[in-house]
Structure formats: C-alpha cells, structure tokens
Design a protein around this motif. Structure first.
Motif, mmCIF file in Angstrom:
data_model
loop_
_atom_site.group_PDB
_atom_site.id
_atom_site.type_symbol
_atom_site.label_atom_id
_atom_site.label_comp_id
_atom_site.label_asym_id
_atom_site.label_seq_id
_atom_site.Cartn_x
_atom_site.Cartn_y
_atom_site.Cartn_z
ATOM 1 N N LEU A 16 0.894 -1.446 -0.080
ATOM 2 C CA LEU A 16 0.055 -0.080 -0.107
ATOM 3 C C LEU A 16 0.913 1.267 0.108
ATOM 4 O O LEU A 16 0.659 2.414 -0.499
ATOM 5 C CB LEU A 16 -0.777 0.100 1.306
ATOM 6 C CG LEU A 16 -2.013 -0.826 1.116
ATOM 7 C CD1 LEU A 16 -2.907 -1.043 2.398
ATOM 8 C CD2 LEU A 16 -3.015 -0.650 0.109
ATOM 9 N N VAL A 17 2.056 1.301 0.779
ATOM 10 C CA VAL A 17 2.850 2.433 0.786
ATOM 11 C C VAL A 17 3.489 2.573 -0.670
ATOM 12 O O VAL A 17 3.554 3.682 -1.171
ATOM 13 C CB VAL A 17 4.045 2.041 1.897
ATOM 14 C CG1 VAL A 17 4.842 3.271 1.732
ATOM 15 C CG2 VAL A 17 3.544 2.126 3.089
ATOM 16 N N ARG A 18 3.831 1.332 -1.361
ATOM 17 C CA ARG A 18 4.375 1.484 -2.556
ATOM 18 C C ARG A 18 3.644 2.226 -3.369
ATOM 19 O O ARG A 18 4.065 2.903 -4.054
ATOM 20 C CB ARG A 18 4.695 0.063 -2.965
ATOM 21 C CG ARG A 18 5.629 0.094 -4.242
ATOM 22 C CD ARG A 18 5.844 -1.365 -4.816
ATOM 23 N NE ARG A 18 6.082 -2.497 -3.961
ATOM 24 C CZ ARG A 18 7.104 -2.910 -3.483
ATOM 25 N NH1 ARG A 18 8.280 -2.520 -4.012
ATOM 26 N NH2 ARG A 18 7.149 -3.873 -2.591
ATOM 27 N N VAL A 19 2.315 1.876 -3.509
ATOM 28 C CA VAL A 19 1.454 2.600 -4.505
ATOM 29 C C VAL A 19 0.945 4.043 -4.032
ATOM 30 O O VAL A 19 0.087 4.574 -4.660
ATOM 31 C CB VAL A 19 0.330 1.750 -4.996
ATOM 32 C CG1 VAL A 19 0.722 0.526 -5.729
ATOM 33 C CG2 VAL A 19 -0.609 1.241 -3.620
ATOM 34 N N GLY A 20 1.391 4.509 -2.958
ATOM 35 C CA GLY A 20 1.406 5.676 -2.353
ATOM 36 C C GLY A 20 -0.090 5.692 -1.734
ATOM 37 O O GLY A 20 -0.683 7.019 -1.403
ATOM 38 N N ALA A 21 -0.809 4.604 -1.444
ATOM 39 C CA ALA A 21 -2.191 4.598 -0.653
ATOM 40 C C ALA A 21 -1.879 4.601 0.761
ATOM 41 O O ALA A 21 -2.421 3.727 1.491
ATOM 42 C CB ALA A 21 -2.812 3.384 -0.962
ATOM 43 N N LEU A 22 -1.548 6.013 1.219
ATOM 44 C CA LEU A 22 -1.283 6.136 2.592
ATOM 45 C C LEU A 22 -2.368 5.949 3.649
ATOM 46 O O LEU A 22 -2.121 5.213 4.537
ATOM 47 C CB LEU A 22 -0.405 7.505 2.761
ATOM 48 C CG LEU A 22 0.843 7.306 2.077
ATOM 49 C CD1 LEU A 22 1.679 8.657 2.314
ATOM 50 C CD2 LEU A 22 1.844 6.104 2.099
ATOM 51 N N GLU A 23 -3.317 6.583 3.206
ATOM 52 C CA GLU A 23 -4.432 6.411 4.177
ATOM 53 C C GLU A 23 -4.661 5.202 4.438
ATOM 54 O O GLU A 23 -5.347 4.387 5.417
ATOM 55 C CB GLU A 23 -5.579 7.211 3.630
ATOM 56 C CG GLU A 23 -5.485 8.689 4.099
ATOM 57 C CD GLU A 23 -6.878 9.568 3.542
ATOM 58 O OE1 GLU A 23 -7.934 8.966 3.603
ATOM 59 O OE2 GLU A 23 -6.653 10.632 2.987
ATOM 60 N N GLU A 24 -5.140 4.425 3.125
ATOM 61 C CA GLU A 24 -5.523 2.892 3.364
ATOM 62 C C GLU A 24 -4.428 2.133 4.219
ATOM 63 O O GLU A 24 -4.788 1.148 4.946
ATOM 64 C CB GLU A 24 -5.820 2.408 2.026
ATOM 65 C CG GLU A 24 -6.562 1.036 1.721
ATOM 66 C CD GLU A 24 -6.457 0.595 0.210
ATOM 67 O OE1 GLU A 24 -6.731 -0.782 0.414
ATOM 68 O OE2 GLU A 24 -6.438 1.441 -0.542
ATOM 69 N N ALA A 25 -3.117 2.536 3.859
ATOM 70 C CA ALA A 25 -1.960 1.866 4.653
ATOM 71 C C ALA A 25 -2.291 1.995 6.317
ATOM 72 O O ALA A 25 -2.234 1.100 6.881
ATOM 73 C CB ALA A 25 -0.717 2.257 4.244
ATOM 74 N N ILE A 26 -2.508 3.283 6.548
ATOM 75 C CA ILE A 26 -2.932 3.601 7.957
ATOM 76 C C ILE A 26 -3.926 2.694 8.478
ATOM 77 O O ILE A 26 -3.945 2.038 9.470
ATOM 78 C CB ILE A 26 -3.084 4.969 8.166
ATOM 79 C CG1 ILE A 26 -1.729 5.660 7.845
ATOM 80 C CG2 ILE A 26 -3.511 5.411 9.764
ATOM 81 C CD1 ILE A 26 -2.094 7.479 7.872
#
Lengths: 239, 483
Positions: free
Chosen positions: B360-370
C-alpha cells in the motif's frame, strides 16, 4: 549413551582433535545466514554459463534475478557448441566468426583444434581424398609452426592408416568425447571474449566444500556431509 | 535421552503408526509447535537481514596499524616525527643494545589473506643498519627485529634474514637510501614475505605465534626511514599478490573431482524446493536435448519426493506475492492451506500483513495503509519478536521518499521474496510425508553452503583466527575470483 561410547572410542584412539557434537554443529550452521538473492545469483550464473537460455529467462521472471550477461548472446554461443557436437565444424567456425572474428584470430590453438575436428569428421565420413587435401592445405602449415600441433596432426592422419578404426590406437579421436572436448573449448573461448568466466561458480563451491571438510578433518571431528546429493549431516558419534 | 531423533521426527504426527514413530510422537506435539516457531523466527531473521548491509571487502572489524607507537619505542636513540610515520637515529651507536626500534600502534590484523606494510629509506646514515620485520608484544625495545626470540627481520646492511637470534641467514640483496622495502604475512601459507622495490625478495615459514607488530629499526647516526601502513599506495602490488595467492589455492581446489552431474542435481532441487516451476520445466526440457542428455536417475541419490509436494500451488502463491497481490495470496492460503494462516499471531501472518502494508505504501495509498496497519499490524507492536519490523514498516509513512529512508529495504524485491519463501516453507511443512523439518526450511544448496561456511570458520578459529573467512556474497561479487 551414544555420546559416551563415542568419547571412550576417541580416548582409546588417543586423538587430540577437537570434538564437535552434532548439536553444537547445528547451532553453528544456524548462525550462518545465506542470502537468498546470493543463492539466486549462483543458480542464475549456472544457468547462464551452462547455456540454459530459456530456463535463465524464466528464472529471471520467477525470482527477479538479473543475469550477468546478455541472454541473447547465450543462444548464439549454444548454436556454435551444438554445431561442433553434431560434427558441423565448418558451420561452427562460420558462426564463431559472425559472433566475433577476434576469437579465432587470437586463439591459434582453438582454431587448430577446430580444424583438426573438421579433419576427423571428414575421415569419419569416409571422405579420404578430401581429408588428405584438407590436411595438406590447412593443417600442415600450422604443424610447421608448432611442434604440438604437428604431433596432433600426425595422430589424426594416422586414422587413415587403419581399416577398422574402432580398434586402432588413435580410435578415441572418433569418440563423442573428442567432439565434446572441442565444443567445450569453443564455448569457453566465447565466454572469455564476452568478459565472462568460462566455468560456472557452483561446481567450484562444491569442490571448495569437499576441500574445506578435508582441511577441517585434520583438526576436528564434527558432522560432515559425505554425500553432496543428499546434503545429509553425518553424526560423528554414530560411526 | 536420545538426541539423534531431534531433527529427524515427523512434523505431522498422524502419518505414521509404527512403534518407532509412536515413541517420537509422544512429545511431537510440543516439538511441532517449537519447530513452527523456529521456522517463523528463521524467516523473521531473514527479513531483518535486508536492513543489514551485505559484507563488503572490509576486514571484519579488525583494526589495522596506522602509525608508530611512540610510547613503547626505544626513546633516547631515535626521534619519531610528529606524524608518527618516520624515524631518525639521532644518537651515536656504541653497541648492540642501543638500537632505535619502534613498533606499530597495533598488531597486524589476522582475519585476512595477507597483511603488508612498507618503508622507504630516506637516509642510510653512517652504516645503514636498517631493519624491517615483525615482533611480538613484549619485544626487547633496544634490539634489531630478528635478533631476539619471537621476531623476524630483514636487514639492510647485510641483506640477511634474522629469526630469533643474532646470526642471520642468506636471504636477499642489501638495501639503502631510496629503496622501498616491505614486510608481509601470508596467513594462508603461514609465511613471512619481504619485498624490495616492487619485487618479492623471499619468503620464510612463520614460526612465531600470537599477535605480531610491524616493526622498523635504525641503528647508526642520521639513518632516517618513512613507514607506509597503507595510507599511501604501496610500491609492491599487494592486490596482485593476493589475487595470485587465491588462484594458487583455487588451482588446488579445482583438482578435486565431483560426482557426475552433481551441480545439475543441486540446481534442480533448488528450483523444486522454492517452487520455481516454470524455470524447472525449461531446465528439464533443455537437459534432455543436451549432448549427451543429462539424466538424474535414482542412483545419484537425490531425494525429490518431498520437495515435489504442492509444486504448482507453491508456484502460484510465489507469483501472487511477487506481484504484490497479498490479498489474493491470503485467500488462496485460506482455501488450500488454512493451517498456514490459522494463527493470526504467527510469523507467517505477520510477514504477510507487513507486506500488504508495504504494498500500500509502495503505490502511495497512505490512508489505506494507516487503516490497514491499525487493524492488522497493531497487535504485533507488543510482541517482542515483531516489534522492530513493525516499527520499520510504520516508519515508511514518515518519509516523503520512503525508498531512500533507512526502512527502504522493505520496498526492495528481496522483501517480497522473503515473504514468498516463508509461505513456501510453511506449505512444504504441511506435507504429511515430510520426514525432516530441515527439509522444509533449507534447500540442498543452502545446506551445502552453510556447511562450507561453518567449516571455513571453524578451521580459521582452530588456526588462531588467521586467514580469510568464506563469504558467498564476496565470491559472487568478485568476478575474477575463479579466472
């Protein structure tokens, strides 16, 4: 119990070697961390050097390991090797020169061996006259330059003197092993010309393992791996 | 106590019912759990390995001599320059016990193939009584190296080699002003070697044990020498010397013969073990068409039954993980191998959840990652085994360019590979016919390489820690090693 009898045996033998039990040794093995990517590189190096081009391509995809040579050059190299293995030496020479004319220019010995193989194939196919002509025109001048070439040439021409070559003293020249020898010489020369090592690293490492175990044997008794193909640790107390 | 069955028991206890195995099975439930923990922690260690830098050509933390030891020198007879790299004899020599001798600040490092240092003679002084060599720690600091026990020296005025007493032996040429002279230790052959102006003068067996200090000496008025501990390029090509030494060792090793096709067998078992199925198919196809065809029959001793297990499933899961499709990998595992992902607090689940977070971090989906981290990773924060890796994962969020951060290793391909390898091993361990737990964990290749490393390390430790260790990484990255 096994440990005790083992120790008694050692004392009886008067051994001054260090004794390492299987349990201790396994702890040491567990402390050794081998990187997966290094093993992958080792396998890739084997595939590439031995010419498994399709497998190398698949392995690149499946493991993400980059080959240390342009894979397209493997195909050409394998074509040359195969041509020699099948007895198409003229074809092989042409292919080598297409790849890089310097390879044969700078390797007189390799060039001689290829020409010698060509002579062998002519004799094998019963083309006696053509063989003689080829020997005189192409090989004899080189024999004059170099004593060992001359001896090789004499050995090869001797094939013509026997009716039944399968039973003659130089019959081994007609063996498959002679073709394989020449093929592997060309293979090595091409790899060297591509600034690549001519042998894969894996067999060297396996030899190093055998050597390292032999060296350690002089100083210690420890669980060895006797059979490389099973990689099984022998229990020193069991012997 | 029966130690021999320790690593040889069945992991899946319901597969056997004969009397020997029931004895083993009596405590196999406990062992099995322990083994699974071992397996998990093994891969956690591998995941951490990504954050460590690979071993370079460094000298394993040993410090090398850098300057002369001014405290322990024969004060009064000589003057050491302020940079501690040159000495001058300022006295008038009267007898054999007023030598101006000085050691390096540290002993020669031993965990390497060879050690070497050099001097340049600036002034030969009145008599040119200059010496170079090695001495032990408690050397008598008013004598030439070589004149006393536990020392060895090559002397400029007579070209003789002195080993432990005042009588020298014929060795090499004399040396004087403007000559560059070197002394070295070859740990592989256990020899001292000396050089003069780029060329080897000679070698002699090293019969001195224990730490050895590079030592230089002057012994007549106005003799002056400069020492080079490697801060300047050496006149002698020590790299070429080492390369030659390695080639010599290699030549001995290459003479050893191996069983036919052993390398093919080991590569094949590696592909099987890790589930590189496509590569394996191509490899097998090609092996059949080589001249002569390579056949690995049973008599070669390869046991492939165990690593054939679930080959295709393992390949598919590896592909999913390598593509970053962690959800798909999870659901396939739940369908086919629920026992692998049953324990939500296991290392396997942990690594998979971490990887999902990383993707998720790799594709920049930070909110989802959190969000994902709160649900799936938070429980690992309080578990000592996982804490550091969770923290590394989470810290990826703090950087604008996470790939360049200290936790950037998590975004490497090799991290996916570790997760894929973990799942691969866990599936192998579900094989009811698995005889040996080690078999799920380590390929034949890895076991052989571990044995090789351990043998080399043990041999070195029994040899006073002298010599080079074996590092696969170094062998692979030194492409001239086998040429």
């Amino acid at each position: 119990m096994a440990q005790v009898t083992f120790l008694v045996k050692l004392i009886m033998r008067g051994s001054s070697k260090k004794v390492i039990t299987k349990e201790d040794w396994e702890k040491r093995l567990n402390d050794v961390k081998i990187r997966k990517e290094d093993m992958n590189k080792l396998v890739m190096n084997f595939l590439v050097t031995e010419g498994f081009v399709d497998a190398a391509e698949k392995f690149r995809k499946e493991s993400g390991t980059e080959p240390d040579i342009d894979l397209s050059t493997i195909t050409d190299r394998m074509a040359v090797k195969k041509a020699v293995q099948c007895g198409n030496v003229e074809d092989a020479i042409e292919k080598v020169n297409d790849l890089n004319p310097e390879i044969l220019d700078t390797n007189p010995q390799l060039f001689f061996h290829l020409q010698q193989q060509r002579l062998i194939e002519l004799i094998r196919n019963g083309k006696v006259e053509e063989a003689l002509e080829f020997a005189q025109e192409e090989l004899a001048p080189r024999g004059e330059e170099n004593q060992s070439f001359l001896e090789e040439l004499e050995r090869t021409v001797a094939l013509l003197a026997f009716e039944d070559v399968s039973n003659c003293p130089v019959g081994d020249l007609l063996d498959m092993s002679q073709r394989l020898k020449t093929a592997s010489e060309v293979n090595a020369a091409i790899l060297t010309s591509q600034s690549h090592e001519k042998d894969p690293k894996l067999p060297s490492l396996l030899k190093m393992l055998v050597w390292a175990q032999n060296q350690l044997d002089e100083k210690a008794i420890y669980p060895r791996i006797k059979d490389l193909s099973t990689a099984k640790l022998e229990d020193p107390s069991a012997s | 106590m029966n130690n021999s069955s320790g690593s040889n028991h069945d992991c899946i206890s319901n597969s056997n019912s004969n009397s020997t195995s029931s004895r083993v099975n009596s405590n196999s439930a406990g062992r099995c759990a322990a083994d699974r923990r071992d397996l998990g922690s093994h891969f956690l260690a591998l995941a951490r390995l990504g954050s460590a830098r690979p071993p370079g050509p460094a000298d394993e933390g040993e410090e090398s001599p850098t300057e002369l030891n001014t405290i322990n020198s024969s004060g009064g007879f000589l003057v050491v320059s302020t940079d501690k790299l040159s000495v001058k004899y300022t006295n008038v020599d009267l007898h054999g016990h007023d030598v101006g001798v000085v050691q390096a600040n540290r002993p020669a490092p031993v965990r390497r193939l060879a050690y070497y240092f050099e001097i340049e003679v600036k002034h030969a002084g009145a008599k040119g009584h200059i010496g170079i060599g090695f001495t032990s720690e408690n050397f008598k600091m008013r004598r030439q190296p070589g004149w006393e026990p536990n020392s060895c020296g090559y002397h400029g005025d007579d070209g003789l080699l002195y080993r432990g007493h005042g009588k020298g032996e014929a060795f090499g040429p004399t040396y004087t002003a403007r000559d560059k002279v070197g002394a070295g230790i070859n740990y592989a052959t256990q020899e001292f070697f000396f050089t003069k102006n780029k060329a080897i003068v000679g070698t002699v067996y090293k019969d001195v044990k224990g730490p050895l200090f590079p030592t230089i000496s002057v012994h007549s008025q106005n003799e002056e020498i400069v020492v080079n501990f490697g801060q300047e390029p050496f006149a002698f090509d020590i790299k070429a010397y080492e390369a030659q030494e390695r080639l010599r060792q290699q030549a001995t090793i290459e003479k050893i013969s191996l069983p036919p096709n052993i390398s093919y067998g080991i590569v094949r078992s590696y592909l099987l073990h890790y589930g590189y199925e496509d590569t394996l198919r191509s490899f097998d196809m090609a092996s059949k068409s080589t001249i002569p065809p390579i056949s690995l029959d049973q008599e070669n001793g390869f046991e492939e039954q165990e690593i054939l297990y679930a080959l295709n499933q393992r390949k598919i899961l590896r592909q999913l993980i390598r593509n970053g499709e962690i959800d798909a990998a999870f659901s396939k595992l739940r369908d086919c191998y629920p026992q692998v992902v049953q324990d939500e607090k296991s290392a396997t689940c942990f690594l998979l959840h971490c990887q999902k977070f990383i993707e998720l971090v790799r594709v920049g989906a930070l909110e989802e990652a959190i969000k994902y981290g709160r649900v799936e990773l938070s429980r690992f924060f309080v578990m000592a085994d996982f804490e550091d890796l969770v923290q590394d994962c989470v810290s990826l969020l703090a950087f604008e360019h996470p790939k360049e951060s200290f936790a950037g290793y998590l975004l490497e391909e090799s991290q996916r590979e570790v997760v894929a390898d973990t799942v691969n091993a866990m599936i192998l361990a579900t094989n009811p016919n698995a005889k040996e737990f080690q078999g799920c964990l380590h390929s034949y290749l890895e076991r052989l390489l571990r044995q090789l490393t351990a043998c080399c390390l043990e041999r070195r430790s029994l040899n006073g820690d002298q010599g080079e260790a074996f590092h696969l990484h170094r062998v692979l990255n030194n492409s001239n090693a086998t040429r």
